[in-house]
Structure formats: C-alpha cells, structure tokens
Motif scaffolding. Structure first.
Motif, PDB file in Angstrom:
ATOM      1  N   THR A  85       0.897  -0.671  -0.237  1.00 17.01           N
ATOM      2  CA  THR A  85       0.141   0.125   0.394  1.00 17.01           C
ATOM      3  C   THR A  85       1.404   1.207  -0.022  1.00 17.01           C
ATOM      4  O   THR A  85       0.348   2.081  -0.764  1.00 17.01           O
ATOM      5  N   ALA A  86       2.205   1.245   0.243  1.00 16.32           N
ATOM      6  CA  ALA A  86       3.266   2.827   0.212  1.00 16.32           C
ATOM      7  C   ALA A  86       3.061   2.963  -1.145  1.00 16.32           C
ATOM      8  O   ALA A  86       2.894   2.561  -2.427  1.00 16.32           O
ATOM      9  N   LYS A  87       3.205   4.165  -1.206  1.00 22.40           N
ATOM     10  CA  LYS A  87       3.168   5.157  -2.150  1.00 22.40           C
ATOM     11  C   LYS A  87       5.119   5.388  -2.575  1.00 22.40           C
ATOM     12  O   LYS A  87       4.910   5.694  -3.597  1.00 22.40           O
ATOM     13  N   THR A  88       5.434   5.363  -1.319  1.00 19.89           N
ATOM     14  CA  THR A  88       6.979   5.763  -1.541  1.00 19.89           C
ATOM     15  C   THR A  88       8.119   5.421  -0.875  1.00 19.89           C
ATOM     16  O   THR A  88       7.848   3.985  -0.028  1.00 19.89           O
ATOM     17  N   ILE A  89       9.631   5.166  -1.160  1.00 18.25           N
ATOM     18  CA  ILE A  89       9.905   4.195  -0.607  1.00 18.25           C
ATOM     19  C   ILE A  89       9.796   4.454   0.652  1.00 18.25           C
ATOM     20  O   ILE A  89      10.464   3.446   1.500  1.00 18.25           O
ATOM     21  N   GLN A  90       9.989   5.757   0.879  1.00 13.55           N
ATOM     22  CA  GLN A  90      10.558   5.830   2.329  1.00 13.55           C
ATOM     23  C   GLN A  90       9.092   6.112   3.480  1.00 13.55           C
ATOM     24  O   GLN A  90       9.284   5.284   4.472  1.00 13.55           O
ATOM     25  N   GLU A  91       8.150   5.442   2.744  1.00 11.99           N
ATOM     26  CA  GLU A  91       7.103   4.790   3.516  1.00 11.99           C
ATOM     27  C   GLU A  91       6.993   3.770   3.580  1.00 11.99           C
ATOM     28  O   GLU A  91       6.655   3.096   4.182  1.00 11.99           O
ATOM     29  N   ALA A  92       7.340   2.030   2.415  1.00 12.30           N
ATOM     30  CA  ALA A  92       7.801   1.136   2.289  1.00 12.30           C
ATOM     31  C   ALA A  92       8.404   1.104   3.261  1.00 12.30           C
ATOM     32  O   ALA A  92       8.737  -0.275   3.873  1.00 12.30           O
ATOM     33  N   ALA A  93       9.921   1.749   3.927  1.00  9.59           N
ATOM     34  CA  ALA A  93      11.275   1.445   4.431  1.00  9.59           C
ATOM     35  C   ALA A  93      10.782   1.936   6.221  1.00  9.59           C
ATOM     36  O   ALA A  93      10.780   1.076   7.044  1.00  9.59           O
ATOM     37  N   THR A  94       9.809   2.485   6.231  1.00 12.18           N
ATOM     38  CA  THR A  94       9.137   3.359   7.654  1.00 12.18           C
ATOM     39  C   THR A  94       8.166   2.164   7.584  1.00 12.18           C
ATOM     40  O   THR A  94       8.585   1.336   9.066  1.00 12.18           O
ATOM     41  N   GLY A  95       7.543   1.448   6.675  1.00 11.96           N
ATOM     42  CA  GLY A  95       6.412   0.182   7.851  1.00 11.96           C
ATOM     43  C   GLY A  95       7.456  -1.121   7.476  1.00 11.96           C
ATOM     44  O   GLY A  95       7.028  -1.696   8.865  1.00 11.96           O
ATOM     45  N   PHE A  96       8.280  -1.202   7.049  1.00 11.45           N
ATOM     46  CA  PHE A  96       9.591  -2.324   7.692  1.00 11.45           C
ATOM     47  C   PHE A  96       9.640  -1.581   8.937  1.00 11.45           C
ATOM     48  O   PHE A  96       9.888  -2.456   9.787  1.00 11.45           O
ATOM     49  N   ILE A  97      10.420  -0.695   9.144  1.00 13.22           N
ATOM     50  CA  ILE A  97      11.559  -0.317  10.814  1.00 13.22           C
ATOM     51  C   ILE A  97      10.175  -0.499  11.918  1.00 13.22           C
ATOM     52  O   ILE A  97      10.331  -1.222  12.843  1.00 13.22           O
ATOM     53  N   GLU A  98       8.860  -0.138  11.573  1.00 11.21           N
ATOM     54  CA  GLU A  98       7.790   0.042  12.920  1.00 11.21           C
ATOM     55  C   GLU A  98       7.215  -1.333  12.856  1.00 11.21           C
ATOM     56  O   GLU A  98       7.191  -2.096  14.077  1.00 11.21           O
ATOM     57  N   ALA A  99       7.601  -2.386  11.517  1.00 10.15           N
ATOM     58  CA  ALA A  99       6.859  -3.622  12.005  1.00 10.15           C
ATOM     59  C   ALA A  99       8.156  -5.165  13.042  1.00 10.15           C
ATOM     60  O   ALA A  99       7.761  -5.367  13.527  1.00 10.15           O
ATOM     61  N   TYR A 100       9.245  -3.934  12.557  1.00 12.25           N
ATOM     62  CA  TYR A 100      10.565  -4.460  13.320  1.00 12.25           C
ATOM     63  C   TYR A 100      10.260  -4.107  14.739  1.00 12.25           C
ATOM     64  O   TYR A 100      10.521  -5.134  15.603  1.00 12.25           O
ATOM     65  N   GLN A 101      10.243  -2.710  15.184  1.00  5.68           N
ATOM     66  CA  GLN A 101       9.774  -1.894  16.293  1.00  5.68           C
ATOM     67  C   GLN A 101       9.005  -2.853  17.646  1.00  5.68           C
ATOM     68  O   GLN A 101       8.704  -2.926  18.340  1.00  5.68           O
ATOM     69  N   ALA A 102       8.081  -2.927  16.153  1.00  4.05           N
ATOM     70  CA  ALA A 102       6.465  -3.320  17.101  1.00  4.05           C
ATOM     71  C   ALA A 102       6.892  -5.331  17.989  1.00  4.05           C
ATOM     72  O   ALA A 102       6.330  -5.578  18.691  1.00  4.05           O
ATOM     73  N   ASP A 103       7.800  -5.897  17.045  1.00  2.22           N
ATOM     74  CA  ASP A 103       7.980  -7.176  17.274  1.00  2.22           C
ATOM     75  C   ASP A 103       9.130  -7.377  18.345  1.00  2.22           C
ATOM     76  O   ASP A 103       9.272  -8.348  19.243  1.00  2.22           O
ATOM     77  N   LYS A 104       9.983  -5.865  18.346  1.00  2.00           N
ATOM     78  CA  LYS A 104      11.007  -6.075  19.787  1.00  2.00           C
ATOM     79  C   LYS A 104      10.185  -5.932  20.461  1.00  2.00           C
ATOM     80  O   LYS A 104      10.601  -6.131  21.780  1.00  2.00           O
ATOM     81  N   ALA A 105       9.234  -5.176  20.982  1.00  2.00           N
ATOM     82  CA  ALA A 105       8.688  -4.580  21.971  1.00  2.00           C
ATOM     83  C   ALA A 105       7.948  -5.849  22.692  1.00  2.00           C
ATOM     84  O   ALA A 105       7.754  -6.026  23.784  1.00  2.00           O
ATOM     85  N   GLN A 106       7.383  -6.688  21.302  1.00  2.00           N
ATOM     86  CA  GLN A 106       6.987  -7.841  22.152  1.00  2.00           C
ATOM     87  C   GLN A 106       7.236  -9.438  22.749  1.00  2.00           C
ATOM     88  O   GLN A 106       7.462  -9.345  23.559  1.00  2.00           O
ATOM     89  N   PHE A 107       8.532  -8.931  22.209  1.00  2.00           N
ATOM     90  CA  PHE A 107       9.563 -10.133  22.162  1.00  2.00           C
ATOM     91  C   PHE A 107      10.778  -9.320  22.431  1.00  2.00           C
ATOM     92  O   PHE A 107      11.922  -9.260  21.574  1.00  2.00           O
ATOM     93  N   PRO A 108      11.377  -8.925  23.508  1.00  2.00           N
ATOM     94  CA  PRO A 108      12.720  -7.860  24.009  1.00  2.00           C
ATOM     95  C   PRO A 108      13.598  -8.509  23.615  1.00  2.00           C
ATOM     96  O   PRO A 108      15.334  -8.698  23.348  1.00  2.00           O
ATOM     97  N   ASP A 109      13.584  -9.983  23.845  1.00  2.00           N
ATOM     98  CA  ASP A 109      14.569 -11.128  23.638  1.00  2.00           C
ATOM     99  C   ASP A 109      14.788 -11.023  22.552  1.00  2.00           C
ATOM    100  O   ASP A 109      15.951 -12.356  22.175  1.00  2.00           O
TER     101      ASP A 109
END
Length: 252
Positions: A85-109
């Motif tokens: 659904t991303a319209k720009t590379i910045q938006e697509a990269a932001t989504g990837f990073i936010e997914a990592y941050q959410a996973d890291k918050a849920q699984f800190p180890d």
C-alpha cells in the motif's frame, strides 16, 4: 528526504546505458534507513536500497519506474500482507522498521536485528529489450535470512513488461533444449528421472524459473532457494550461451 543520486548514464552526453531510440536515460539512486527522520535519534534496522531510475520519455519512464518501485515495496512487506500500500520508498521502509519495532517490543529477547538489502540493476539494454536484475535479501528473525533473484524484461519502446513466452519463438522447444543443458550441468543422465538426485521439480517434470536474465553473452535462469532444492543447496543457476539460445529468441 533527500535521495542520493548518481547519474550513471545520460544518452546525450555519454551514450551509455540506453540508446537514443528509446529516448530514456538511466540513473542510479540509493536509500538507507539514515534518510528517515525517525532514525535520526534512534537505532533502526539496516535498510539498504540501490536501484535504477529511468528518465526521458515521461510515459515510458513512468511505467518502468512504477514496476521498479513496486518490487521494492513488495520486498519490504511484513506480516500477512501480499499487496503493498506504500506510495513511496520512504513509506515502505518506515513500515518495515515499524514492524521490527513492534516485534521487538513484544519479544524483547528476540535474537538478531532485522535488515533488508534490495537492489535493481540494468544488466542488458538494446533497441528491443531492457533487462533488470532484481535482488532482495531480508532477515526478519529465525535461523537465517532469505533472498531471491529475479529478472524483469521490458520493451524500451513501450515500457511494457515482456513475458518469458514472448521472448521465445517456440517456448516448448526451448524448455526441452534447456533441460538438456540443465542435466549436463547437474550431471543427470537422460535415462535418470529429473528428481533422482537432490531436486524436487513438481510432478517430476523439468521447468524453468518464471524469469530469465539477459546479458551480452548469456541467458541466465536462477532457481532460488526452496524452488527446486533445499535451502542448503543455495540458489541454482542455469546459464546458456547467447549464441546457443539465439535460434530460439524472438528478439535480437
């Protein structure tokens, strides 16, 4: 966000990369997570994207650039989404990073940090064909990352993608020829079943990968990991000399 742009080839000045009849020019662009404001003061997973962009004829270049960006957007998709659904590379990269941050918050180890490496390169150009090599490698947890290599073949006069069948005068005959080359390369005799060794071709019948790469000297077919063999076997490449493939090609 400022793109880092390095002009690789300009037709009018250098005559490299594209030809005048296509009326398009090629440039090389790059993007990393450091180009995002959200990563200025916090640690983000590495995102490295190197790709070509087309300029010149607005209609043709826009079509090609859209295909390139859709590949990048799709490569950065996380979760169960299959359509970007991303319209720009910045938006697509932001989504990837936010997914990592959410996973890291849920699984800190969680062991290891996510990263993404994506590239789109021009590997062949003629009046009839522009061939792009498209690579992506992502690590999103688990024992190892996963990468793929594919190719996109485009009519430079229209910007439309060419299917594998359109590139050959007789696709079935070429597949039979390619199987002989594959068997020779992998040391599988004509009497053996194609899956007698390490391969797992569906229904025991040889087939080619969905895309073919063109260089000045060769046709390149790449079976990515898990396509026809185990991950441990790595990508499997079938290369056919252009002089041998030429009688089967619909382009020259």
């Amino acid at each position: 966000m400022n793109y880092k742009i390095t002009v690789v080839a300009l037709i009018a000045l250098l005559g490299v990369g594209c030809n005048q009849e296509k009326n398009i020019e090629t440039a090389s662009e790059s993007f990393t997570e450091k180009d995002l404001k959200m990563c200025e003061n916090s640690k983000c997973p590495e995102v490295t994207i190197n790709y070509v962009a087309l300029f010149g004829d607005p209609e043709i270049s826009e079509k090609i650039n859209k295909k390139i960006k859709n590949f990048i957007f799709s490569s950065l998709l996380m979760g169960e989404d299959t359509i970007p659904t991303a319209k720009t590379i910045q938006e697509a990269a932001t989504g990837f990073i936010e997914a990592y941050q959410a996973d890291k918050a849920q699984f800190p180890d969680m062991a290891g940090e996510y990263f993404a490496e994506i590239s789109v390169n021009e590997i062949y150009s003629s009046k009839e064909l522009l061939c792009l090599e498209m690579r992506q490698y992502l690590f999103t947890g688990g024992a190892h990352g996963y990468g793929t290599t594919s190719f996109m073949n485009i009519n430079p006069q229209t910007g439309e993608e060419l299917s594998q069948k359109e590139l050959f005068t007789d696709h079935k005959k070429f597949i039979a020829f390619a199987e002989k080359k594959f068997r020779s390369q992998q040391k599988i005799t004509a009497e053996q079943a194609i899956n007698d060794t390490k391969f797992w071709f569906e229904n025991g019948e040889f087939y080619l990968p969905e895309s073919v790469g063109f260089t000045q000297d060769s046709l390149i077919f790449i079976y990515n990991q898990y396509d026809i063999a185990s991950y441990a076997d790595g990508p499997i490449e079938l290369k056919i000399a252009m002089k041998e493939a030429k009688p089967f090609l619909s382009i020259h």
